[in-house]
Motif scaffolding. Structure first.
Motif, PDB file in Angstrom:
ATOM      1  N   PHE A   1      -2.041  37.276   0.258  1.00 51.54           N
ATOM      2  CA  PHE A   1      -2.568  35.799   0.546  1.00 51.54           C
ATOM      3  C   PHE A   1      -2.810  36.133   2.103  1.00 51.54           C
ATOM      4  N   TYR A   2      -1.904  36.480   3.019  1.00 55.08           N
ATOM      5  CA  TYR A   2      -2.151  36.672   4.204  1.00 55.08           C
ATOM      6  C   TYR A   2      -3.390  37.306   4.665  1.00 55.08           C
ATOM      7  N   GLY A   3      -3.588  38.516   4.184  1.00 58.67           N
ATOM      8  CA  GLY A   3      -4.907  39.090   4.255  1.00 58.67           C
ATOM      9  C   GLY A   3      -6.164  38.296   4.187  1.00 58.67           C
ATOM     10  N   MET A   4      -6.070  37.600   2.883  1.00 55.63           N
ATOM     11  CA  MET A   4      -7.163  37.005   2.722  1.00 55.63           C
ATOM     12  C   MET A   4      -7.417  35.762   3.516  1.00 55.63           C
ATOM     13  N   SER A   5      -6.331  35.067   3.912  1.00 50.81           N
ATOM     14  CA  SER A   5      -6.392  33.804   4.934  1.00 50.81           C
ATOM     15  C   SER A   5      -6.540  34.451   6.369  1.00 50.81           C
ATOM     16  N   ALA A   6      -6.610  35.648   6.921  1.00 54.61           N
ATOM     17  CA  ALA A   6      -6.751  35.861   8.232  1.00 54.61           C
ATOM     18  C   ALA A   6      -8.132  36.877   8.290  1.00 54.61           C
ATOM     19  N   LEU A   7      -8.541  37.296   7.236  1.00 53.51           N
ATOM     20  CA  LEU A   7      -9.647  38.307   7.510  1.00 53.51           C
ATOM     21  C   LEU A   7     -10.811  37.643   8.423  1.00 53.51           C
ATOM     22  N   PRO A   8     -11.167  36.338   8.123  1.00 47.59           N
ATOM     23  CA  PRO A   8     -12.066  35.736   9.013  1.00 47.59           C
ATOM     24  C   PRO A   8     -11.768  35.767  10.543  1.00 47.59           C
ATOM     25  N   TYR A   9     -10.564  35.877  10.671  1.00 47.26           N
ATOM     26  CA  TYR A   9     -10.308  35.955  12.352  1.00 47.26           C
ATOM     27  C   TYR A   9      -9.811  37.361  12.849  1.00 47.26           C
ATOM     28  N   ARG A  10      -9.375  38.114  11.886  1.00 45.12           N
ATOM     29  CA  ARG A  10      -8.981  39.573  12.365  1.00 45.12           C
ATOM     30  C   ARG A  10      -9.488  40.372  11.549  1.00 45.12           C
TER      31      ARG A  10
ATOM     32  N   VAL B   1      -5.869  45.727   6.287  1.00 41.45           N
ATOM     33  CA  VAL B   1      -4.686  46.548   5.648  1.00 41.45           C
ATOM     34  C   VAL B   1      -3.803  45.960   4.643  1.00 41.45           C
ATOM     35  N   ALA B   2      -3.302  44.608   5.265  1.00 44.14           N
ATOM     36  CA  ALA B   2      -2.535  43.918   4.547  1.00 44.14           C
ATOM     37  C   ALA B   2      -3.204  43.387   2.837  1.00 44.14           C
ATOM     38  N   MET B   3      -4.577  43.158   2.901  1.00 47.74           N
ATOM     39  CA  MET B   3      -5.183  42.904   1.767  1.00 47.74           C
ATOM     40  C   MET B   3      -5.094  44.232   0.818  1.00 47.74           C
ATOM     41  N   ALA B   4      -5.517  45.328   1.274  1.00 48.00           N
ATOM     42  CA  ALA B   4      -5.591  46.609   0.555  1.00 48.00           C
ATOM     43  C   ALA B   4      -4.132  46.963   0.113  1.00 48.00           C
ATOM     44  N   VAL B   5      -3.109  46.867   0.964  1.00 50.09           N
ATOM     45  CA  VAL B   5      -1.820  47.203   0.387  1.00 50.09           C
ATOM     46  C   VAL B   5      -1.275  46.182  -0.307  1.00 50.09           C
ATOM     47  N   GLY B   6      -1.653  44.952  -0.467  1.00 53.60           N
ATOM     48  CA  GLY B   6      -1.287  44.042  -1.273  1.00 53.60           C
ATOM     49  C   GLY B   6      -1.476  44.094  -2.765  1.00 53.60           C
ATOM     50  N   ILE B   7      -2.917  44.697  -2.779  1.00 55.07           N
ATOM     51  CA  ILE B   7      -3.517  44.659  -4.329  1.00 55.07           C
ATOM     52  C   ILE B   7      -2.979  45.854  -4.845  1.00 55.07           C
ATOM     53  N   ILE B   8      -3.129  46.959  -4.017  1.00 53.97           N
ATOM     54  CA  ILE B   8      -2.710  48.205  -4.630  1.00 53.97           C
ATOM     55  C   ILE B   8      -1.234  48.293  -4.992  1.00 53.97           C
ATOM     56  N   GLY B   9      -0.365  47.505  -4.048  1.00 55.91           N
ATOM     57  CA  GLY B   9       1.072  47.543  -4.023  1.00 55.91           C
ATOM     58  C   GLY B   9       1.454  46.754  -5.277  1.00 55.91           C
ATOM     59  N   MET B  10       0.766  45.465  -5.494  1.00 58.17           N
ATOM     60  CA  MET B  10       1.226  44.886  -6.904  1.00 58.17           C
ATOM     61  C   MET B  10       0.737  45.247  -7.910  1.00 58.17           C
ATOM     62  N   ALA B  11      -0.486  46.422  -8.128  1.00 62.68           N
ATOM     63  CA  ALA B  11      -0.536  46.709  -9.277  1.00 62.68           C
ATOM     64  C   ALA B  11       0.447  48.004  -9.580  1.00 62.68           C
TER      65      ALA B  11
END
Length: 589
Positions: free
Chosen positions: A185-194, A200-210
């Motif tokens: 959620f953080y990665g998707m929200s912040a990608l337009p700004y950073r 990294v948070a987005m990739a870790v989140g998807i793979i980590g949840m799986a």
């Protein structure tokens, strides 16, 4: 053309909440319950049993990718939570018990959830369409101050959610799933700004949840994020073309243009989703768990739907009414990032809650998104609505605290007599215990609550986050009181220690105990609390003692000669009517 925002906020209403106060609230919610107890039933001790098995090296390296406990795979097919728990046990110093080491590490997952949620709300609130109405003569809230105030409110809405209390303090895959969902959620929200951190948070989140037992939810969330980011990328391309044409004719360049997703963002999300799917498939973590309401034997559709409705009401309180208010007031901006993203991250876990048998643990994943939607209700509230929330919260949590104190005083002094009698009836065999340290922390929490109520009811400048101060503080208060004043009876009621001690009193020290049909919870408890070696019952088993699950006792005669065994006793966990074990002793050498 964008619809007008319903938020009307002045700069004076977004004064900063002191960071010390916010951190102290998080610590007060996170720390109680870490010490002074053992693993609880049923998912808590079961997950801990698999961690202990990995830490002790049972099964070799292959067992790390297929955790088993006495030949049983976990009900939640996951890897990361069991790995992290096993590593915590291995690196912990000798003076820290294994279960305490695991709880400390999993407390970091909850802290990471708090951090990820705060930053996700912050970047959602930075969206231009989420900003308050600009005043004719200035004085409206500045974007960063406004986003910070909304983020503070979102974090307090998360802490106030009733469903987070127990599941957020257990050492189960559900907590790691929550952390990785907040990371996504953080990665998707912040990608337009950073770029780097959110990516990294987005990739870790998807793979980590799986890899934490929720691969389907991860893939569905990832697919939705791909579609949304791709739409934002196309819109950004059209806006850039329009700006280029405008600059060519007028020489004007819009410095405040909305930030959109780029092609690299879409590629990153797609690659992470694909990697998560391949890993889940390759490691055999995908499992069919669809269970529609009414599909269980003896259950009806109406009964299941009624149970789900009750769960939704209390588990997500007080976030859900605020979230519904947000959807109504911001209904003209449902496609914008600050509404669409949290709505998507809430709807997918809600769908999983309605279609699986893991309702509470699936619903847990929706709390960061629901807290975000709840936060965006704050700038649209009228004073009467905020006062109603304050009074309801004050009465609810103050009344709950009084009940906790009355029951505690009854257990310690015998007055009034009825609460102590109820405790003795619900937890037969429990002896009340006194702890000065627990009493001091409980008194300090109560005093802090009284000060918070006095501060909230005083005359102070209006701040957006003030409406959620009492709900978050009340949740932290009641959790602290329960984990200090009520911890001994709760630990006795939810622990398997009394049942294991009953086994030890009859069996003593023995080389092994045979088992037939034992649940994962009993296996983990006997191995950890009793230090027993368990072996599945076969005709070749040489163990002198046998523990049997009453539900499968009918098949005992198919395996062994019943004339060689004698039933010694039925061992019941004191606070459960059906959690029994049958203890047999071999008659022949």
């Amino acid at each position: 053309m964008n619809q007008p925002t319903p938020a009307i906020v002045a700069q004076s209403s977004v004064r900063r909440l002191p960071r010390f106060a916010l951190i102290a609230l998080c610590v007060a919610y996170l720390l109680p319950g870490l010490v002074g107890r053992g693993p609880w039933k049923a998912a808590d001790i079961t997950a801990f049993g698999y961690m202990l098995e990995l830490a002790h090296g049972g099964g070799g390296i292959a067992n790390w990718f297929d955790p088993q406990m006495l030949g049983l795979r976990p009900e939640t097919l996951a890897l990361i939570p069991y790995w992290v728990g096993a590593w915590a046990i291995q690196i912990a110093p000798p003076w820290i018990t294994p279960d305490l080491a695991v709880r400390f590490v999993f407390a970091l997952f909850l802290w990471g959830t708090f951090t990820g949620t705060w930053y996700a709300v912050y970047y959602c609130a930075r969206t231009p369409q989420a900003q308050p109405v600009a005043f004719a003569f200035g004085g409206e809230a500045r974007p960063t101050d406004y986003a910070r105030a909304i983020a503070d409110g979102g974090l307090m809405a998360l802490i106030a959610s009733l469903g987070l209390a127990q599941l957020g303090h257990e050492t189960t895959p559900a907590l790691t799933q929550l952390f990785f969902a907040a990371s996504m959620f953080y990665g998707m929200s912040a990608l337009p700004y950073r770029s780097v951190g959110p990516g990294v948070a987005m990739a870790v989140g998807i793979i980590g949840m799986a890899l934490s037992g929720a691969p389907t939810v991860a893939l569905v969330l990832g697919a939705g994020c791909i579609v949304y980011a791709a739409g934002g990328w196309q819109q950004a391309r059209r806006e850039r073309d329009a700006q280029a044409a405008s600059f060519a004719t007028t020489g004007y360049h819009d410095e405040d243009a909305p930030r959109r997703y780029g092609g690299a963002d879409v590629a990153l999300i797609a690659a992470a989703t694909l990697a998560a799917g391949l890993l889940a498939w390759g490691l055999d973590l995908l499992q069919w768990r669809i269970q529609l309401p009414g599909s269980q034997v003896g259950e009806t559709v109406s009964g299941d739907l009624e149970s789900l409705a009750r769960l939704l009401i209390w588990f997500t309180w007080p976030a859900w009414p605020l979230a519904l208010w947000t959807l109504w007031r911001w209904r003209r901006q449902l496609r914008e990032r600050h509404v669409a993203l949290p709505l998507w991250f809430a709807l997918v876990p809600l769908a999983a809650t309605c279609t699986t048998d893991y309702a509470q643990r699936s619903l847990l994943l929706s709390l960061p998104a629901l807290a975000t939607l709840a936060a965006f209700a704050l700038p649209t509230f009228r004073r009467s609505a905020a006062a109603l929330i304050d009074w309801f919260t004050l009465l609810f949590f103050s009344g709950s605290a009084i009940i906790i104190w009355v029951v505690y005083l009854s257990m310690q002094t015998g007055f009034p007599a009825k609460p102590a009698a109820n405790v003795a009836r619900l937890a037969p065999g429990f002896e009340p215990q006194y702890s000065t340290v627990a009493l001091v922390f409980a008194v300090a929490a109560t005093i802090a609550w009284a000060w918070l109520v006095r501060w909230r009811t005083g005359r102070h400048p209006k701040a957006l986050w003030k409406t959620l101060v009492l709900p978050a503080g009340g949740a932290a208060l009641c959790w602290t009181l329960v984990m200090t004043l009520w911890l001994p009876p709760l630990d006795y009621a939810r622990s398997y220690v009394p049942q294991v001690k009953a086994v030890q009193a009859l069996v003593g020290k023995t080389e092994c105990i045979a088992d037939l049909g034992l649940e994962r919870t009993h296996i983990a408890a006997l191995r950890y609390h009793g230090q027993y070696t368990l072996q599945p019952l076969t005709p070749q088993t040489k163990c002198r003692w046998l523990l049997v699950n009453p539900e499968v006792v009918g098949g005992l005669h198919d395996i062994v000669d019943l004339h060689q065994w004698r039933l010694i006793r039925t061992l019941r966990r004191p606070t459960a009517r059906t959690d029994d074990l049958l203890l047999y002793q071999r008659l022949t050498p």
